[in-house]
Design an enzyme around this catalytic site. Structure first.
Site, PDB file in Angstrom:
ATOM      1  N   GLY A  52       0.821  -1.199   0.000  1.00 50.48           N
ATOM      2  CA  GLY A  52       0.000   0.000   0.000  1.00 50.48           C
ATOM      3  C   GLY A  52       0.854   1.248   0.000  1.00 50.48           C
ATOM      4  O   GLY A  52       2.006   1.236  -0.441  1.00 50.48           O
ATOM      5  N   CYS A  53       0.307   2.329   0.514  1.00 52.36           N
ATOM      6  CA  CYS A  53       0.962   3.635   0.526  1.00 52.36           C
ATOM      7  C   CYS A  53       2.377   3.555   1.078  1.00 52.36           C
ATOM      8  O   CYS A  53       2.592   3.148   2.215  1.00 52.36           O
ATOM      9  CB  CYS A  53       0.131   4.603   1.362  1.00 52.36           C
ATOM     10  N   PHE A  54       3.354   3.978   0.278  1.00 54.21           N
ATOM     11  CA  PHE A  54       4.733   3.876   0.749  1.00 54.21           C
ATOM     12  C   PHE A  54       5.073   4.891   1.828  1.00 54.21           C
ATOM     13  O   PHE A  54       6.049   4.730   2.551  1.00 54.21           O
ATOM     14  CB  PHE A  54       5.759   3.904  -0.382  1.00 54.21           C
TER      15      PHE A  54
END
Length: 223
Positions: A52-54
């Site tokens: 997901g979102c880094f």
């Protein structure tokens, strides 16, 4: 980060603020060569994880004892030197990924795999929390037969444990290349004013706090 499906008006506001807070639409030019050398410094090791979102992932892995650094970027796809905007078109095959530099004498690849499964939901296809698209899919990368065996064993054990209500959808892929993301993505959550980003406050920080409650390994003091 962008959102494709919003469950409430308030979350819609969060999404719009997050999407526009960095002027991302103005940063869609082709990146210079951002392919990183996967050879680790002497005495160190590297591993990559897509969950997901880094922004969130970078913050999580850097809190683990033995991790020296985590770099936000893109991996798992076919496009050379992708940009953030291009990855968000879901046409590059890449997923938001963190490249983790660590000391194998302090923390092992197997332990980092535990961090991976403790820090996201590996049962949601092409989605992590409010973020949807193949660039947010769950990927466990390996670079050697030994790492592949460790990853396969972890998936097997978790699948048999009923730890999650739904089946795992985590992909297992060899790490062929990693492209560093734009500078404004690096150390995003720990970069002062970014803490005020509604996405960070409503998604990233709660995800990090949940990880800290559930992870049984060692975290850095003050993390």
């Amino acid at each position: 980060m962008r959102f494709f499906k919003i469950l409430s008006l308030s979350f819609c506001v969060v999404a719009m603020l997050a999407c526009n807070s960095n002027g991302q639409s103005a940063k869609n030019k082709q990146q210079k060569d951002q392919k990183l050398d996967l050879t680790p410094p002497k005495g160190k090791a590297v591993a990559a994880f897509a969950e997901g979102c880094f922004w969130c992932s970078e913050h999580i892995f850097e809190a683990v004892v033995g991790v020296d650094d985590a770099v936000s970027g893109y991996a798992g796809g076919h496009t050379i030197n992708p940009t953030y905007d291009l990855v968000n078109t879901e046409t590059t095959g890449h997923a938001e990924t963190v490249l983790v530099y660590y000391d194998p004498k302090v923390v092992s690849y197997a332990e980092l795999v535990k961090v991976f499964f403790a820090s996201h939901d590996p049962t949601t296809p092409n989605q992590q929390g409010p973020d949807k698209g193949s660039s947010y899919r769950s990927i466990l990368f390996y670079q050697s037969p030994g790492e592949k065996e460790i990853a396969m064993q972890a998936i097997k054990e978790i699948s048999a444990s009923n730890r999650f209500e739904k089946p795992l959808v985590t992909q297992l892929k060899h790490l062929d290349a990693f492209y560093k993301a734009e500078d404004y993505h690096q150390n995003y959550i720990n970069s002062g004013k970014n803490r005020l980003n509604p996405y960070v406050q409503n998604v990233s920080i709660p995800r990090y706090q949940k990880f800290k409650r559930e992870y049984k390994g060692k975290l850095k003091k003050g993390a």
